[in-house]
Design a protein around this motif. Structure first.
Motif, PDB file in Angstrom:
ATOM      1  N   ALA A   1       4.151   8.758  -9.377  1.00  0.00           N
ATOM      2  CA  ALA A   1       4.100   7.974  -8.140  1.00  0.00           C
ATOM      3  C   ALA A   1       4.223   8.867  -6.903  1.00  0.00           C
ATOM      4  O   ALA A   1       4.933   9.880  -6.915  1.00  0.00           O
ATOM      5  N   LYS A   2       3.545   8.466  -5.854  1.00  0.00           N
ATOM      6  CA  LYS A   2       3.596   9.164  -4.567  1.00  0.00           C
ATOM      7  C   LYS A   2       3.982   8.162  -3.479  1.00  0.00           C
ATOM      8  O   LYS A   2       3.590   6.982  -3.539  1.00  0.00           O
ATOM      9  N   PHE A   3       4.709   8.638  -2.478  1.00  0.00           N
ATOM     10  CA  PHE A   3       5.231   7.772  -1.429  1.00  0.00           C
ATOM     11  C   PHE A   3       4.910   8.365  -0.066  1.00  0.00           C
ATOM     12  O   PHE A   3       5.120   9.555   0.173  1.00  0.00           O
ATOM     13  N   GLY A   4       4.449   7.515   0.846  1.00  0.00           N
ATOM     14  CA  GLY A   4       4.174   7.973   2.197  1.00  0.00           C
ATOM     15  C   GLY A   4       4.046   6.797   3.149  1.00  0.00           C
ATOM     16  O   GLY A   4       3.895   5.647   2.729  1.00  0.00           O
TER      17      GLY A   4
ATOM     18  N   ALA B   1      -0.777   0.473 -12.890  1.00  0.00           N
ATOM     19  CA  ALA B   1      -0.432   1.856 -13.214  1.00  0.00           C
ATOM     20  C   ALA B   1      -1.051   2.829 -12.206  1.00  0.00           C
ATOM     21  O   ALA B   1      -0.492   3.895 -11.934  1.00  0.00           O
ATOM     22  N   LYS B   2      -2.192   2.443 -11.629  1.00  0.00           N
ATOM     23  CA  LYS B   2      -2.870   3.315 -10.669  1.00  0.00           C
ATOM     24  C   LYS B   2      -2.128   3.358  -9.341  1.00  0.00           C
ATOM     25  O   LYS B   2      -1.995   4.415  -8.724  1.00  0.00           O
ATOM     26  N   ALA B   3      -1.675   2.211  -8.898  1.00  0.00           N
ATOM     27  CA  ALA B   3      -1.021   2.144  -7.591  1.00  0.00           C
ATOM     28  C   ALA B   3      -0.155   0.897  -7.522  1.00  0.00           C
ATOM     29  O   ALA B   3      -0.547  -0.156  -8.024  1.00  0.00           O
ATOM     30  N   PHE B   4       0.990   1.029  -6.879  1.00  0.00           N
ATOM     31  CA  PHE B   4       1.775  -0.161  -6.562  1.00  0.00           C
ATOM     32  C   PHE B   4       1.084  -0.913  -5.435  1.00  0.00           C
ATOM     33  O   PHE B   4       0.690  -2.064  -5.574  1.00  0.00           O
ATOM     34  N   CYS B   5       0.892  -0.237  -4.310  1.00  0.00           N
ATOM     35  CA  CYS B   5       0.178  -0.819  -3.174  1.00  0.00           C
ATOM     36  C   CYS B   5      -0.110   0.297  -2.187  1.00  0.00           C
ATOM     37  O   CYS B   5       0.791   1.081  -1.857  1.00  0.00           O
ATOM     38  N   VAL B   6      -1.349   0.374  -1.721  1.00  0.00           N
ATOM     39  CA  VAL B   6      -1.749   1.446  -0.797  1.00  0.00           C
ATOM     40  C   VAL B   6      -1.900   0.939   0.634  1.00  0.00           C
ATOM     41  O   VAL B   6      -2.450   1.629   1.491  1.00  0.00           O
TER      42      VAL B   6
ATOM     43  N   ILE C   1       7.054   0.689  -9.860  1.00  0.00           N
ATOM     44  CA  ILE C   1       6.074   1.461  -9.098  1.00  0.00           C
ATOM     45  C   ILE C   1       5.389   2.444 -10.038  1.00  0.00           C
ATOM     46  O   ILE C   1       5.968   3.451 -10.448  1.00  0.00           O
ATOM     47  N   GLY C   2       4.129   2.149 -10.371  1.00  0.00           N
ATOM     48  CA  GLY C   2       3.420   2.967 -11.336  1.00  0.00           C
ATOM     49  C   GLY C   2       2.589   4.078 -10.732  1.00  0.00           C
ATOM     50  O   GLY C   2       2.201   5.014 -11.430  1.00  0.00           O
ATOM     51  N   GLY C   3       2.294   3.999  -9.436  1.00  0.00           N
ATOM     52  CA  GLY C   3       1.445   5.006  -8.803  1.00  0.00           C
ATOM     53  C   GLY C   3       1.676   5.045  -7.305  1.00  0.00           C
ATOM     54  O   GLY C   3       2.813   4.938  -6.846  1.00  0.00           O
ATOM     55  N   ALA C   4       0.605   5.153  -6.530  1.00  0.00           N
ATOM     56  CA  ALA C   4       0.718   5.316  -5.089  1.00  0.00           C
ATOM     57  C   ALA C   4       1.439   4.140  -4.439  1.00  0.00           C
ATOM     58  O   ALA C   4       1.180   2.975  -4.748  1.00  0.00           O
ATOM     59  N   CYS C   5       2.330   4.465  -3.526  1.00  0.00           N
ATOM     60  CA  CYS C   5       3.120   3.456  -2.806  1.00  0.00           C
ATOM     61  C   CYS C   5       3.199   3.911  -1.357  1.00  0.00           C
ATOM     62  O   CYS C   5       4.070   4.710  -0.988  1.00  0.00           O
ATOM     63  N   VAL C   6       2.272   3.450  -0.540  1.00  0.00           N
ATOM     64  CA  VAL C   6       2.156   3.964   0.825  1.00  0.00           C
ATOM     65  C   VAL C   6       1.933   2.843   1.819  1.00  0.00           C
ATOM     66  O   VAL C   6       1.574   1.724   1.471  1.00  0.00           O
ATOM     67  N   GLY C   7       2.159   3.152   3.080  1.00  0.00           N
ATOM     68  CA  GLY C   7       1.932   2.197   4.154  1.00  0.00           C
ATOM     69  C   GLY C   7       2.758   0.943   3.972  1.00  0.00           C
ATOM     70  O   GLY C   7       3.958   0.998   3.674  1.00  0.00           O
TER      71      GLY C   7
END
Length: 262
Positions: free
Chosen positions: A128-131, A55-60, A104-110
């Motif tokens: 969720a945030k994406f970058g 829930a915190k992050a998908f993958c950073v 995707i529960g949270g941050a999804c970046v890189g």
């Protein structure tokens, strides 16, 4: 009690679930994720794959603490992980023939964004945030991210995300086409499982063929006559399946079809 694995693979009810239990990609996480994805790809009974984070992050993306240590101790080895881990992970995802649903529960970046875009359907929590994140640490992208962004968004939007490092929220990601659906923060995993179950109960052979057609069209390597020939070949194959015959019979009988996957 045994320690929770960094990434794990379980299968039930026709769904192979791969879960990332840690958001940052250490060597251990990458190796376990690769093994889990290869297990899902090798399954002969899974009719859909569900890829989840927390829930915190998908993958950073890459664990930068580990990366900094390797840069200091073994600078020549710091980026070998791209060929050793990231490329095989993306190819393992690409090699999954059945539909892949990403929750995707949270941050999804890189690299995490690259992995998510390698799936077929993406369900995101509103938080969720994406970058892309790569240029912010002086690197270009890996994990097939540039390829996926151009395919999904076009060159101009891909340049914006890559060069400016723009971070977008879930609603904007939906507008851009980075995700398929946005749900409330407490519903992302349940909805992702629901979609995976729907796909797992569908015409699996047709889904496999549809993925192949979309990929052929997206890569731009074939012209229209070649794509039309591929469509004709696939339709000939699917026309002989039990699912097709049963669905036609159900349509004529005015009832819902039941798909066995063959």
């Amino acid at each position: 009690m045994s320690e929770q694995r960094a990434a794990e693979f379980v299968e039930a009810d026709g769904i192979a679930t791969v879960r990332l239990n840690r958001p940052a990609l250490t060597r251990e996480v990458k190796e376990e994720l690769l093994a889990a994805l290869r297990g899902a790809a090798a399954s002969t009974t899974a009719r859909a794959v569900l890829l989840l984070g927390s829930a915190k992050a998908f993958c950073v993306g890459q664990d930068l603490a580990e990366h900094a240590r390797i840069l200091e101790e073994e600078p020549g080895q710091a980026l070998t992980t791209v060929r050793e881990h990231y490329n095989p992970i993306v190819l393992a995802l690409e090699g999954i023939q059945v539909p892949v649903v990403v929750g995707i529960g949270g941050a999804c970046v890189g690299a995490g964004l690259g992995f998510a875009l390698a799936g077929d359907v993406r369900i995101a929590a509103r938080r969720a945030k994406f970058g892309t994140a790569f240029t912010g640490i002086g690197l270009a992208s890996d994990s097939g991210l540039a390829y996926r962004l151009v395919s999904s968004l076009g060159q101009a939007r891909a340049m914006e995300l890559m060069l400016l490092g723009t971070v977008v929220g879930a609603d904007r990601a939906l507008e851009l086409g980075l995700v398929t659906e946005v749900v409330e923060d407490d519903a992302w995993e349940g909805r992702a499982r629901e979609v995976a179950a729907l796909l797992a109960s569908g015409p699996t052979s047709a889904f496999v063929a549809a993925k192949r057609e979309v990929r052929s069209a997206a890569d731009g390597a074939r012209d229209l006559p070649e794509l039309l020939e591929e469509e004709a070949d696939l339709q000939n194959q699917l026309g002989m399946t039990a699912d097709h015959a049963g669905a036609v019979e159900a349509f004529l009988a005015k009832r819902a079809p039941t798909f066995g996957g063959g």
